[in-house]
Write an enzyme that holds these catalytic residues in place. Sequence first.
Site, PDB file in Angstrom:
ATOM      1  N   ASP A 177      29.731  61.704  44.757  1.00 30.38           N
ATOM      2  CA  ASP A 177      28.905  60.214  44.368  1.00 30.38           C
ATOM      3  C   ASP A 177      29.893  59.594  43.277  1.00 30.38           C
ATOM      4  O   ASP A 177      30.664  58.970  43.403  1.00 30.38           O
ATOM      5  CB  ASP A 177      27.441  60.815  44.024  1.00 30.38           C
ATOM      6  CG  ASP A 177      26.711  59.457  43.995  1.00 30.38           C
ATOM      7  OD1 ASP A 177      27.010  58.477  44.386  1.00 30.38           O
ATOM      8  OD2 ASP A 177      25.775  59.609  43.154  1.00 30.38           O
ATOM      9  N   PHE A 182      20.982  56.410  49.493  1.00 28.84           N
ATOM     10  CA  PHE A 182      20.370  57.794  49.164  1.00 28.84           C
ATOM     11  C   PHE A 182      20.183  58.423  50.472  1.00 28.84           C
ATOM     12  O   PHE A 182      19.308  57.872  50.941  1.00 28.84           O
ATOM     13  CB  PHE A 182      19.411  57.784  47.900  1.00 28.84           C
ATOM     14  CG  PHE A 182      19.344  59.100  47.303  1.00 28.84           C
ATOM     15  CD1 PHE A 182      20.274  59.337  45.967  1.00 28.84           C
ATOM     16  CD2 PHE A 182      18.259  59.937  47.845  1.00 28.84           C
ATOM     17  CE1 PHE A 182      19.884  60.634  45.806  1.00 28.84           C
ATOM     18  CE2 PHE A 182      18.254  61.190  47.510  1.00 28.84           C
ATOM     19  CZ  PHE A 182      18.804  61.503  46.281  1.00 28.84           C
ATOM     20  N   ARG A 186      15.975  69.184  52.579  1.00 26.13           N
ATOM     21  CA  ARG A 186      16.748  69.718  52.763  1.00 26.13           C
ATOM     22  C   ARG A 186      17.084  70.389  54.212  1.00 26.13           C
ATOM     23  O   ARG A 186      18.202  70.560  54.915  1.00 26.13           O
ATOM     24  CB  ARG A 186      17.196  70.984  51.986  1.00 26.13           C
ATOM     25  CG  ARG A 186      17.143  70.495  50.453  1.00 26.13           C
ATOM     26  CD  ARG A 186      17.787  71.775  49.550  1.00 26.13           C
ATOM     27  NE  ARG A 186      17.667  71.869  48.285  1.00 26.13           N
ATOM     28  CZ  ARG A 186      18.340  70.947  47.200  1.00 26.13           C
ATOM     29  NH1 ARG A 186      19.562  70.495  47.744  1.00 26.13           N
ATOM     30  NH2 ARG A 186      18.275  71.051  45.873  1.00 26.13           N
ATOM     31  N   GLU A 198      31.313  71.062  48.895  1.00 22.51           N
ATOM     32  CA  GLU A 198      30.243  70.358  48.371  1.00 22.51           C
ATOM     33  C   GLU A 198      29.603  69.481  49.337  1.00 22.51           C
ATOM     34  O   GLU A 198      30.213  69.148  50.396  1.00 22.51           O
ATOM     35  CB  GLU A 198      31.079  69.263  47.278  1.00 22.51           C
ATOM     36  CG  GLU A 198      30.893  69.792  45.698  1.00 22.51           C
ATOM     37  CD  GLU A 198      29.214  69.551  45.487  1.00 22.51           C
ATOM     38  OE1 GLU A 198      28.281  69.293  46.119  1.00 22.51           O
ATOM     39  OE2 GLU A 198      28.926  68.804  44.271  1.00 22.51           O
ATOM     40  N   ASP A 199      28.344  69.031  49.128  1.00 22.79           N
ATOM     41  CA  ASP A 199      27.636  68.321  50.050  1.00 22.79           C
ATOM     42  C   ASP A 199      28.090  66.863  49.754  1.00 22.79           C
ATOM     43  O   ASP A 199      28.288  66.173  51.029  1.00 22.79           O
ATOM     44  CB  ASP A 199      26.073  68.431  49.708  1.00 22.79           C
ATOM     45  CG  ASP A 199      25.676  68.071  48.349  1.00 22.79           C
ATOM     46  OD1 ASP A 199      26.640  68.111  47.395  1.00 22.79           O
ATOM     47  OD2 ASP A 199      24.454  68.189  47.802  1.00 22.79           O
TER      48      ASP A 199
HETATM   49  P1  IMP Z   1      28.293  63.281  41.276  1.00 17.62           P
HETATM   50  O1  IMP Z   1      28.483  64.119  40.097  1.00 17.62           O
HETATM   51  O2  IMP Z   1      27.566  61.693  41.118  1.00 17.62           O
HETATM   52  O3  IMP Z   1      29.408  62.953  42.110  1.00 17.62           O
HETATM   53  O4  IMP Z   1      26.847  63.746  42.222  1.00 17.62           O
HETATM   54  C1  IMP Z   1      27.122  64.832  42.738  1.00 17.62           C
HETATM   55  C2  IMP Z   1      25.649  65.632  43.241  1.00 17.62           C
HETATM   56  O5  IMP Z   1      24.783  64.322  43.056  1.00 17.62           O
HETATM   57  C3  IMP Z   1      25.628  66.010  44.665  1.00 17.62           C
HETATM   58  O6  IMP Z   1      26.309  67.345  44.674  1.00 17.62           O
HETATM   59  C4  IMP Z   1      24.403  65.876  45.172  1.00 17.62           C
HETATM   60  O7  IMP Z   1      23.770  66.976  44.709  1.00 17.62           O
HETATM   61  C5  IMP Z   1      23.781  64.664  44.183  1.00 17.62           C
HETATM   62  N1  IMP Z   1      23.807  63.428  45.047  1.00 17.62           N
HETATM   63  C6  IMP Z   1      24.344  62.313  44.863  1.00 17.62           C
HETATM   64  N2  IMP Z   1      24.310  61.443  45.822  1.00 17.62           N
HETATM   65  C7  IMP Z   1      23.178  61.934  46.679  1.00 17.62           C
HETATM   66  C8  IMP Z   1      22.456  61.301  47.690  1.00 17.62           C
HETATM   67  O8  IMP Z   1      22.587  60.305  48.078  1.00 17.62           O
HETATM   68  N3  IMP Z   1      21.512  62.366  48.116  1.00 17.62           N
HETATM   69  C9  IMP Z   1      21.301  63.563  47.690  1.00 17.62           C
HETATM   70  N4  IMP Z   1      21.962  63.838  46.518  1.00 17.62           N
HETATM   71  C10 IMP Z   1      22.909  63.347  45.956  1.00 17.62           C
HETATM   72 MG    MG Z   2      25.502  69.061  45.268  1.00 20.60          MG
END
Ligand code: IMP
Ligand code: MG
Length: 179
Positions: A108, A157, A170, A104-105
């Site tokens: 959050d 962000f 990207r 995963e990238d």
């Molecule tokens: P989560 O479900 O809130 O943990 O969010 C996960 C997804 O939100 C990641 O896989 C990203 O695609 C996107 N995301 C969360 N924070 C960022 C950020 O700072 N920049 C870009 N994408 C983000």
């Molecule tokens: Mg993602």
Amino acid sequence: MLRSQHMPGAEIPPLITADQLRTRINELAAEIRRDIPSEDLHLICVLKGGVLFLSDLIRAMSGGVTMDFMALSSYGAGTTSSGEVRLIKDLDYGLEGRNVIIIEDIVDTGLTLNYLQEILRSRRPKSLRTACLLSKPSRRKIDVHVDYIGFTIDDKFVVGYGLDFSEQYRNLPYIGVLQ
Ligand code: IMP
Ligand code: MG
């Protein structure tokens, strides 16, 4: 400047440089191989954000490695989570008996990863681990387990190296902060 007014192509200040990414990803590849030294690994890349991380990680990895792709959606076009996760593209192959690593990238709130881990665990892999390039622990809404974390960052962000804002940025070779 508001994110909604941000101009694609504008200068993005770096938070993690290309050199720092390379060094840390090489370390992560070695760490994963230390934990699973001789068995085949099956890497599941979460599209699209994880794709640059995956491509550098596999090149730093020795031994048998295969990959598959999955796409999920938790965000709309903006930067605030809807809290809702949808499966957009499923895997091509089953996971039974495989040593699976989710790539995963960023983690959050943890909602996306938690959903993904539940789905993949139900497919009976031999082992299931998770590697995230970035983690924002202060934003966590659910206590999700991540085995390998590249960098822990503050609540900012970020874009670049696979991560986007409305599909832009990207292609940046580093991680930058979108002001
Ligand atoms: P989560 O479900 O809130 O943990 O969010 C996960 C997804 O939100 C990641 O896989 C990203 O695609 C996107 N995301 C969360 N924070 C960022 C950020 O700072 N920049 C870009 N994408 C983000
Ligand atoms: Mg993602």
